[in-house]
Design a protein around this motif. Structure first.
Motif, PDB file in Angstrom:
ATOM      1  N   ALA A   1       9.951  33.080  86.455  1.00  0.00           N
ATOM      2  CA  ALA A   1       9.847  33.926  87.646  1.00  0.00           C
ATOM      3  C   ALA A   1      11.210  34.311  88.217  1.00  0.00           C
ATOM      4  CB  ALA A   1       9.010  33.222  88.712  1.00  0.00           C
ATOM      5  N   TYR A   2      12.239  33.495  87.953  1.00  0.00           N
ATOM      6  CA  TYR A   2      13.592  33.798  88.446  1.00  0.00           C
ATOM      7  C   TYR A   2      14.081  35.155  87.926  1.00  0.00           C
ATOM      8  CZ  TYR A   2      18.497  33.100  89.698  1.00  0.00           C
ATOM      9  OH  TYR A   2      19.764  33.244  90.225  1.00  0.00           O
ATOM     10  N   THR A   3      13.542  35.590  86.800  1.00  0.00           N
ATOM     11  CA  THR A   3      13.900  36.896  86.248  1.00  0.00           C
ATOM     12  C   THR A   3      13.694  37.994  87.282  1.00  0.00           C
ATOM     13  OG1 THR A   3      13.338  36.212  83.990  1.00  0.00           O
ATOM     14  CG2 THR A   3      13.301  38.587  84.449  1.00  0.00           C
TER      15      THR A   3
ATOM     16  N   LYS B   1      13.024  45.385  76.113  1.00  0.00           N
ATOM     17  CA  LYS B   1      13.766  45.298  74.855  1.00  0.00           C
ATOM     18  C   LYS B   1      13.713  43.881  74.294  1.00  0.00           C
ATOM     19  CE  LYS B   1      17.015  48.967  76.177  1.00  0.00           C
ATOM     20  NZ  LYS B   1      18.418  49.280  76.520  1.00  0.00           N
ATOM     21  N   SER B   2      13.805  42.884  75.166  1.00  0.00           N
ATOM     22  CA  SER B   2      13.733  41.489  74.710  1.00  0.00           C
ATOM     23  C   SER B   2      12.352  41.169  74.138  1.00  0.00           C
ATOM     24  CB  SER B   2      14.052  40.534  75.865  1.00  0.00           C
ATOM     25  OG  SER B   2      15.428  40.591  76.200  1.00  0.00           O
ATOM     26  N   ILE B   3      11.314  41.671  74.786  1.00  0.00           N
ATOM     27  CA  ILE B   3       9.953  41.447  74.306  1.00  0.00           C
ATOM     28  C   ILE B   3       9.749  42.126  72.956  1.00  0.00           C
ATOM     29  CG2 ILE B   3       7.515  41.952  74.743  1.00  0.00           C
ATOM     30  CD1 ILE B   3       8.178  41.576  77.755  1.00  0.00           C
ATOM     31  N   ALA B   4      10.246  43.351  72.831  1.00  0.00           N
ATOM     32  CA  ALA B   4      10.131  44.082  71.562  1.00  0.00           C
ATOM     33  C   ALA B   4      10.869  43.343  70.453  1.00  0.00           C
ATOM     34  CB  ALA B   4      10.686  45.497  71.723  1.00  0.00           C
ATOM     35  N   TYR B   5      12.019  42.754  70.792  1.00  0.00           N
ATOM     36  CA  TYR B   5      12.785  41.980  69.804  1.00  0.00           C
ATOM     37  C   TYR B   5      11.972  40.794  69.308  1.00  0.00           C
ATOM     38  CZ  TYR B   5      16.140  38.585  68.011  1.00  0.00           C
ATOM     39  OH  TYR B   5      16.779  37.644  67.235  1.00  0.00           O
ATOM     40  N   LEU B   6      11.379  40.042  70.226  1.00  0.00           N
ATOM     41  CA  LEU B   6      10.573  38.874  69.838  1.00  0.00           C
ATOM     42  C   LEU B   6       9.424  39.289  68.925  1.00  0.00           C
ATOM     43  CD1 LEU B   6      10.180  36.669  73.049  1.00  0.00           C
ATOM     44  CD2 LEU B   6      11.595  36.215  71.042  1.00  0.00           C
ATOM     45  N   LYS B   7       8.720  40.336  69.323  1.00  0.00           N
ATOM     46  CA  LYS B   7       7.558  40.789  68.555  1.00  0.00           C
ATOM     47  C   LYS B   7       7.959  41.332  67.182  1.00  0.00           C
ATOM     48  CE  LYS B   7       4.460  41.849  72.408  1.00  0.00           C
ATOM     49  NZ  LYS B   7       3.705  42.924  73.090  1.00  0.00           N
ATOM     50  N   GLY B   8       9.184  41.813  67.070  1.00  0.00           N
ATOM     51  CA  GLY B   8       9.636  42.399  65.814  1.00  0.00           C
ATOM     52  C   GLY B   8      10.227  41.417  64.823  1.00  0.00           C
TER      53      GLY B   8
ATOM     54  N   ASP C   1      24.432  37.710  80.420  1.00  0.00           N
ATOM     55  CA  ASP C   1      23.051  37.498  79.984  1.00  0.00           C
ATOM     56  C   ASP C   1      22.550  38.820  79.412  1.00  0.00           C
ATOM     57  OD1 ASP C   1      20.156  37.116  79.991  1.00  0.00           O
ATOM     58  OD2 ASP C   1      20.558  35.368  81.240  1.00  0.00           O
ATOM     59  N   VAL C   2      22.393  38.882  78.091  1.00  0.00           N
ATOM     60  CA  VAL C   2      22.073  40.145  77.423  1.00  0.00           C
ATOM     61  C   VAL C   2      20.674  40.133  76.804  1.00  0.00           C
ATOM     62  CG1 VAL C   2      24.499  40.641  76.956  1.00  0.00           C
ATOM     63  CG2 VAL C   2      23.155  39.397  75.249  1.00  0.00           C
ATOM     64  N   VAL C   3      20.239  41.284  76.328  1.00  0.00           N
ATOM     65  CA  VAL C   3      18.942  41.422  75.663  1.00  0.00           C
ATOM     66  C   VAL C   3      18.855  40.431  74.506  1.00  0.00           C
ATOM     67  CG1 VAL C   3      17.511  42.983  74.285  1.00  0.00           C
ATOM     68  CG2 VAL C   3      18.723  43.844  76.291  1.00  0.00           C
ATOM     69  N   LEU C   4      17.708  39.796  74.338  1.00  0.00           N
ATOM     70  CA  LEU C   4      17.512  38.873  73.223  1.00  0.00           C
ATOM     71  C   LEU C   4      17.838  39.573  71.908  1.00  0.00           C
ATOM     72  CD1 LEU C   4      14.129  37.107  74.147  1.00  0.00           C
ATOM     73  CD2 LEU C   4      16.458  36.366  74.664  1.00  0.00           C
ATOM     74  N   GLY C   5      18.651  38.896  71.094  1.00  0.00           N
ATOM     75  CA  GLY C   5      19.040  39.457  69.806  1.00  0.00           C
ATOM     76  C   GLY C   5      20.344  40.211  69.821  1.00  0.00           C
ATOM     77  N   ASP C   6      20.844  40.530  71.022  1.00  0.00           N
ATOM     78  CA  ASP C   6      22.116  41.255  71.128  1.00  0.00           C
ATOM     79  C   ASP C   6      23.309  40.321  71.287  1.00  0.00           C
ATOM     80  OD1 ASP C   6      20.743  43.599  70.944  1.00  0.00           O
ATOM     81  OD2 ASP C   6      21.118  44.287  73.000  1.00  0.00           O
TER      82      ASP C   6
ATOM     83  N   ASN D   1      21.314  41.498  86.132  1.00  0.00           N
ATOM     84  CA  ASN D   1      20.768  42.328  87.203  1.00  0.00           C
ATOM     85  C   ASN D   1      20.183  43.609  86.621  1.00  0.00           C
ATOM     86  OD1 ASN D   1      21.442  40.623  89.448  1.00  0.00           O
ATOM     87  ND2 ASN D   1      23.585  41.150  89.098  1.00  0.00           N
ATOM     88  N   GLN D   2      19.845  43.536  85.323  1.00  0.00           N
ATOM     89  CA  GLN D   2      19.278  44.685  84.612  1.00  0.00           C
ATOM     90  C   GLN D   2      17.929  44.302  84.003  1.00  0.00           C
ATOM     91  OE1 GLN D   2      21.050  47.523  84.726  1.00  0.00           O
ATOM     92  NE2 GLN D   2      22.685  46.486  85.822  1.00  0.00           N
ATOM     93  N   GLU D   3      17.179  43.458  84.712  1.00  0.00           N
ATOM     94  CA  GLU D   3      15.952  42.911  84.124  1.00  0.00           C
ATOM     95  C   GLU D   3      14.913  43.985  83.788  1.00  0.00           C
ATOM     96  OE1 GLU D   3      15.469  42.659  88.608  1.00  0.00           O
ATOM     97  OE2 GLU D   3      17.056  42.317  87.140  1.00  0.00           O
TER      98      GLU D   3
END
Length: 287
Positions: A38-40, A277-284, A237-242, A269-271
């Protein structure tokens, strides 16, 4: 293609083996519900709880770690989440409150419908986490963990990077793991903070395969050198996978070890731009 391979001398059993390999390569690495810390959405919840939860639902997120926003009861927040198909799997408590009144945190967790209670910080002088701090935490965590277990809950300590101070032939994190009672104390791995503190998340998962129950998914900007402060600017703190964290390998080992709940925690601060993009990375991710 099958006829051509048979003509080249491939047997039917060999073809079946090749088919299995192709199928395995297509399997998703991430096979669990998408969760969020939730902190996101710390900047959004105070402004509009309903709109924030609707955003979370729209992203396909079905699990959350967190507590009721200010001005709302645990029961009210749980109802809003459940109406959107979101389960509050875990919640947190401050160290001082957990030490002073663990029963109140347990009560709150059960009102939220949570199974886990986590603590994410041990009080200490910044950058100087000591053996004395670790010893006190061990005493407190064992007592808190027993209270949680008696209430049907699992207590987890969430690493924050500063625990990887060298100690004997390992670190003070090793001291925490080895001296807390596995019956009462489990752990939540924050993969960014483990990396930032100089640890190898994959090696930690392998070293303590039965102690990890939860995981925070986040990535550390490439080129950033960590330290033992437990802090880094939000732009790191960057997009997952980046970033620089080996997320695919971490997920494979964590799954093998039985970790079932994963929460994306975006501290940038770019949640709103980064979360999809992070969700798409996980799913991909494919094996």
């Amino acid at each position: 293609m099958k006829k051509q391979l048979l003509a080249l001398g491939f047997s039917a059993s060999m073809l079946l083996g090749l088919t299995d390999v192709v199928a395995q390569k297509g399997k998703p690495i991430y096979r669990f519900p998408i969760g969020v810390q939730a902190y996101t959405y710390r900047n959004s919840f105070p402004k509009n709880v309903i709109a924030t939860l609707d955003t979370i639902k729209a992203l396909g997120i079905t699990e959350m770690e967190g507590g009721a926003p200010k001005g709302m009861t645990s029961q009210e927040f749980r109802k809003l989440c459940e109406e959107r198909g979101i389960k509050i799997v875990g919640t947190g408590g401050g160290y001082e409150q957990l030490v002073k009144d663990p029963e109140s945190i347990a009560k709150q967790a059960k009102e939220l419908g949570s199974s886990f209670v986590m603590c994410a910080w041990i009080p200490h002088k910044r950058g100087e986490f000591s053996l004395e701090n670790a010893k006190q935490a061990v005493t407190d965590f064992n007592r808190i963990g027993k209270v949680m277990k008696d209430n049907g809950l699992t207590f987890c300590y969430h690493n924050h990077g500063y625990e990887f101070q060298p100690y004997e032939d390992g670190t003070l994190f090793d001291y925490l793991v080895k001296n807390t009672n596995p019956e009462y104390v489990s752990f939540e791995m924050d993969i960014l903070w483990a990396q930032h503190g100089g640890a190898d998340p994959v090696a930690l998962l392998k070293k303590y395969p039965n102690r990890w129950k939860l995981m925070h998914l986040k990535d550390l900007r490439k080129g950033v050198k960590g330290d033992l402060t437990g802090g880094t600017p939000p732009e790191n703190d960057v997009v997952l996978g980046d970033g620089q964290v080996n997320i695919p390998e971490i997920l494979k080992i964590a799954r093998k070890n039985g970790v079932k709940h994963y929460f994306i925690e975006d501290e940038s601060n770019q949640e709103y731009a980064q979360m999809p993009k992070s969700i798409a990375y996980l799913k991909g991710l494919k094996e």
